[in-house]
Design an enzyme around this catalytic site. Structure first.
Site, PDB file in Angstrom:
ATOM      1  N   ASP A  34      -2.753   4.790  -2.495  1.00 25.93           N
ATOM      2  CA  ASP A  34      -3.772   5.413  -1.668  1.00 25.93           C
ATOM      3  C   ASP A  34      -4.118   6.827  -2.167  1.00 25.93           C
ATOM      4  O   ASP A  34      -3.206   7.612  -2.442  1.00 25.93           O
ATOM      5  CB  ASP A  34      -3.213   5.499  -0.238  1.00 25.93           C
ATOM      6  CG  ASP A  34      -4.243   5.867   0.790  1.00 25.93           C
ATOM      7  OD1 ASP A  34      -5.156   5.067   1.037  1.00 25.93           O
ATOM      8  OD2 ASP A  34      -4.131   6.975   1.365  1.00 25.93           O
TER       9      ASP A  34
ATOM     10  N   HIS B 237     -11.305  -2.438   3.270  1.00 29.03           N
ATOM     11  CA  HIS B 237     -11.229  -2.064   4.691  1.00 29.03           C
ATOM     12  C   HIS B 237     -11.943  -0.752   5.015  1.00 29.03           C
ATOM     13  O   HIS B 237     -11.965  -0.354   6.165  1.00 29.03           O
ATOM     14  CB  HIS B 237      -9.754  -1.967   5.085  1.00 29.03           C
ATOM     15  CG  HIS B 237      -9.068  -0.838   4.351  1.00 29.03           C
ATOM     16  ND1 HIS B 237      -8.873  -0.844   2.979  1.00 29.03           N
ATOM     17  CD2 HIS B 237      -8.575   0.338   4.779  1.00 29.03           C
ATOM     18  CE1 HIS B 237      -8.275   0.272   2.621  1.00 29.03           C
ATOM     19  NE2 HIS B 237      -8.085   1.011   3.690  1.00 29.03           N
TER      20      HIS B 237
ATOM     21  N   GLU C 210      -6.196   4.006  -5.805  1.00 25.02           N
ATOM     22  CA  GLU C 210      -7.459   4.312  -5.132  1.00 25.02           C
ATOM     23  C   GLU C 210      -7.781   5.746  -5.501  1.00 25.02           C
ATOM     24  O   GLU C 210      -7.043   6.669  -5.134  1.00 25.02           O
ATOM     25  CB  GLU C 210      -7.335   4.166  -3.617  1.00 25.02           C
ATOM     26  CG  GLU C 210      -8.709   4.294  -2.957  1.00 25.02           C
ATOM     27  CD  GLU C 210      -8.703   4.987  -1.624  1.00 25.02           C
ATOM     28  OE1 GLU C 210      -9.655   4.806  -0.864  1.00 25.02           O
ATOM     29  OE2 GLU C 210      -7.740   5.729  -1.329  1.00 25.02           O
TER      30      GLU C 210
ATOM     31  N   ASP D  71       0.869  -1.175   0.000  1.00 24.00           N
ATOM     32  CA  ASP D  71       0.000   0.000   0.000  1.00 24.00           C
ATOM     33  C   ASP D  71       0.905   1.224   0.000  1.00 24.00           C
ATOM     34  O   ASP D  71       1.768   1.362   0.869  1.00 24.00           O
ATOM     35  CB  ASP D  71      -0.881  -0.024   1.252  1.00 24.00           C
ATOM     36  CG  ASP D  71      -2.250   0.564   0.996  1.00 24.00           C
ATOM     37  OD1 ASP D  71      -2.307   1.646   0.386  1.00 24.00           O
ATOM     38  OD2 ASP D  71      -3.242  -0.050   1.406  1.00 24.00           O
TER      39      ASP D  71
HETATM   40  O1  ISL Z   1     -13.837   5.643   3.579  1.00 26.92           O
HETATM   41  C1  ISL Z   1     -13.868   6.276   2.551  1.00 26.92           C
HETATM   42  C2  ISL Z   1     -14.624   5.796   1.390  1.00 26.92           C
HETATM   43  O2  ISL Z   1     -15.933   5.558   1.644  1.00 26.92           O
HETATM   44  C3  ISL Z   1     -13.124   7.500   2.350  1.00 26.92           C
HETATM   45  O3  ISL Z   1     -13.494   8.599   3.002  1.00 26.92           O
HETATM   46  C4  ISL Z   1     -11.655   7.166   2.530  1.00 26.92           C
HETATM   47  O4  ISL Z   1     -11.107   7.851   3.556  1.00 26.92           O
HETATM   48  C5  ISL Z   1     -10.993   7.480   1.255  1.00 26.92           C
HETATM   49  O5  ISL Z   1     -11.490   6.577   0.341  1.00 26.92           O
HETATM   50  C6  ISL Z   1      -9.504   7.362   1.317  1.00 26.92           C
HETATM   51  O6  ISL Z   1      -9.121   6.101   1.785  1.00 26.92           O
HETATM   52  C7  ISL Z   1      -7.778   5.782   1.888  1.00 26.92           C
HETATM   53  O7  ISL Z   1      -6.984   6.801   2.459  1.00 26.92           O
HETATM   54  C8  ISL Z   1      -7.255   7.124   3.815  1.00 26.92           C
HETATM   55  C9  ISL Z   1      -7.339   5.884   4.704  1.00 26.92           C
HETATM   56  O8  ISL Z   1      -7.891   6.232   5.941  1.00 26.92           O
HETATM   57  C10 ISL Z   1      -8.175   4.793   4.078  1.00 26.92           C
HETATM   58  O9  ISL Z   1      -8.182   3.657   4.889  1.00 26.92           O
HETATM   59  C11 ISL Z   1      -7.618   4.533   2.722  1.00 26.92           C
HETATM   60  O10 ISL Z   1      -8.221   3.452   2.071  1.00 26.92           O
HETATM   61  C12 ISL Z   1      -6.155   8.038   4.273  1.00 26.92           C
HETATM   62  O11 ISL Z   1      -4.913   7.494   4.008  1.00 26.92           O
END
Ligand code: ISL
Length: 541
Positions: free
Chosen positions: A199, A321, A252, A98
């Site tokens: 991410d 997650h 993502e 990640d």
């Molecule tokens: O949960 C979400 C989607 O429904 C979002 O608000 C999420 O925070 C967003 O998709 C970004 O997610 C990623 O980055 C975040 C982290 O908390 C998440 O777990 C990760 O998947 C910040 O690094």
């Protein structure tokens, strides 16, 4: 190189904290993952995406990285990690790391040096003076916080954080940040990882820090979503670092529509290999994810079809997650947990793209059974609850929001056995184990040839070995109030996929009659003209 870009790839996401604890500290660890590699190989997956395992103060469970080149001590050591890569490889499994590069932890050495006044590192972050005693701009924050926090002891300087205040955003206008990240990527690629899940990659480059157009959420996002600067960074990383290693990337990408997704992953643009889009996760939401209505199957079908048609290839997923368990979204799930889980397995393995499944999905795990906020650990849930309280939302509604949508729903420990703590840990689990583990667990599934996991295994094997399902074209055939029917075809061969997305028996649509031969059904005794509740069926012509 070919292998990791292969259409036969099946990815399994592990949230290390919740997978398997071998030390008794209540937190999953790398040795726990190693101990389950045979289980995963047997399931048939060939790639693991590991949520962050880097050193972190855990404000956001590892998505706040304090050292990109060190393993989180509670997860194990670098030697454990190297063993994981080697043992996985021995089973034909590649590891995706990640990559969290929108922000670091505030405990990262770079931010600490910035705070200590080192100008080099100060320029790694986005630090601005307030405007006439106010914040630098009117932007919003993903975690329902203020995105600006006072920088150290400064009277009027703030740093930007789109997530928690312990996740300062990096300044991607500074070429030194790009060089650091290239170095980090090479470090892990040299260890033999297969690629990266990137991410929130489409928000990393902020065009400007001007005020944004006021919106219900994320005011300011027009200044940083899919900017040209971001595209350029992705092209550079791919060309200079990733391509020479044959590494694969999945981004993502928040708030992407089809054109934005294409700009990020169309093959000729040479940026990302695939993206995670969110539209199908939002079909049951009202404005924001915290307010949900009933899941209307037809809306889900329309959304899936739209994305299937628009992108030549993409990542496909129903759980991760951050999302509630998918089967828990069916308002009429009732007693059909097993049936719905199998149907989702069938659907995921027959759509076009690279399937990503999430730990526990293969045994039909459901949302956490939290009774009140004290059982929920996630920072986002607590922030949102506090915000809802400040807006005077009634306690009942606030709890409903969290209960239904909290990210902890998917983060409950993996259910290995019916025994204490579901066999996840000998200690006290960091997050409450779902009480249904006495019924829903790996041990029970392994003993059940008609079970959920057995069906996933069948579908995974079929998806990997069958060229029509792996590479065939997609065509939607029927989208009804319950039944979704689509065709996958290649070289004159074709499959019809039938999914009943409801707890009611459903008539097989007339359009499906051209496919005469039953290839497979998730149901023991498939009916002639009807689909049983949540049945998945595959027909040949
Ligand atoms: O949960 C979400 C989607 O429904 C979002 O608000 C999420 O925070 C967003 O998709 C970004 O997610 C990623 O980055 C975040 C982290 O908390 C998440 O777990 C990760 O998947 C910040 O690094």
């Amino acid at each position: 190189m070919e292998r990791y870009h292969s259409s036969r790839n099946i990815v399994y996401q592990i949230y290390p904290r919740s997978f398997k604890d071998t030390t008794g500290n209540g937190v999953g660890d790398i040795r726990g993952i190693i101990s389950k590699l045979d289980y995963l190989a047997d399931l048939g997956i060939n790639t693991i995406w590991l949520s962050p395992v880097y050193k972190s103060p855990n404000d956001d469970n590892g998505y706040d990285i304090a050292d990109y080149k060190a393993i989180q001590p509670e997860f194990g050591t670098m030697e454990d990690f190297e063993e994981l890569v080697a043992e996985a490889k021995a089973r034909g499994i590649g590891i995706l790391m990640d990559l969290v590069i929108n922000h670091t932890s505030d405990e990262h050495e770079w931010f600490q040096k910035a705070l200590a006044g080192d100008p080099k590192y100060r320029d790694y972050y986005i630090i601005r003076k307030g405007k006439n005693g106010k914040l630098p701009n009117n932007w919003g924050n993903f975690f329902a916080e203020c995105p600006w926090t006072k920088f150290g002891d400064s009277e009027d300087e703030y740093y930007l954080h789109l997530f928690s205040k312990k996740q300062p955003d990096l300044n991607w206008h500074n070429p030194a940040v790009l060089e650091e990240v290239k170095d980090i990527l090479r470090f892990w690629l040299e260890k033999g990882v297969a690629g990266f899940r990137c991410d929130v990659i489409n928000v990393i480059y902020k065009n400007s820090l001007e005020n944004g157009r006021p919106k219900p959420i994320l005011t300011g996002s027009e200044h940083y979503l899919s900017t040209e600067g971001c595209h350029e960074i992705l092209r550079t990383l791919r060309k200079e670092v990733l391509e020479p290693y044959g590494a694969v990337t999945v981004g993502e990408t928040v708030f992407v529509d089809v054109p934005k997704a294409l700009d990020l992953c169309a093959p000729e643009r040479k940026e990302l290999d695939m993206v995670f889009s969110f539209e199908h996760m939002e079909v049951d939401q009202v404005i924001v994810k915290w307010f949900k209505t009933k899941l209307v199957p037809r809306k889900l079908m329309a959304c899936l079809t739209k994305w299937q048609k628009a992108l030549p290839w993409n990542a496909i997923y129903f759980e991760n997650h951050d999302q509630p368990r998918f089967i828990s979204r069916f308002a009429d799930l009732g007693p059909y947990r097993r049936e719905a889980s199998k149907m989702m397995a069938g659907l995921l393995m027959t759509l076009r793209g690279t399937p990503f499944l999430y730990e526990g999905q293969e045994i039909g795990m459901e949302n956490g059974d939290f009774k009140d906020l004290s059982e929920v650990m996630d920072i986002e849930s607590h922030n949102v609850h506090a915000m809802a309280k400040s807006l005077h939302l009634p306690a009942g509604i606030r709890w409903k929001m969290i209960q239904r949508t909290s990210r902890d729903n998917a983060r409950t420990p993996m259910q290995w056995t019916a025994g204490p703590n579901a066999g996840f840990t000998d200690g006290t689990p960091w997050l409450k184990v779902n009480g249904n583990h006495t019924e829903v667990n790996v041990e029970a599934e392994l003993a059940d040839p008609q079970g959920v996991r057995a069906f996933w295994k069948t579908m995974i094997a079929l998806r990997k070995s069958n060229a029509v399902l792996a590479e065939g074209d997609f065509r939607s055939v029927y989208e009804g109030s319950k039944v979704y029917a689509f065709e996958r075809s290649k070289d004159g061969k074709s499959f019809l996929i039938l999914c009943n997305l409801s707890s009611k028996t459903a008539r097989i649509p007339a359009a499906a009659r051209a496919w005469k031969t039953l290839f497979l059904s998730s149901c023991d005794a498939p009916l002639q003209n009807e689909l049983s509740p949540f049945e998945f069926r595959l027909l040949e012509n």
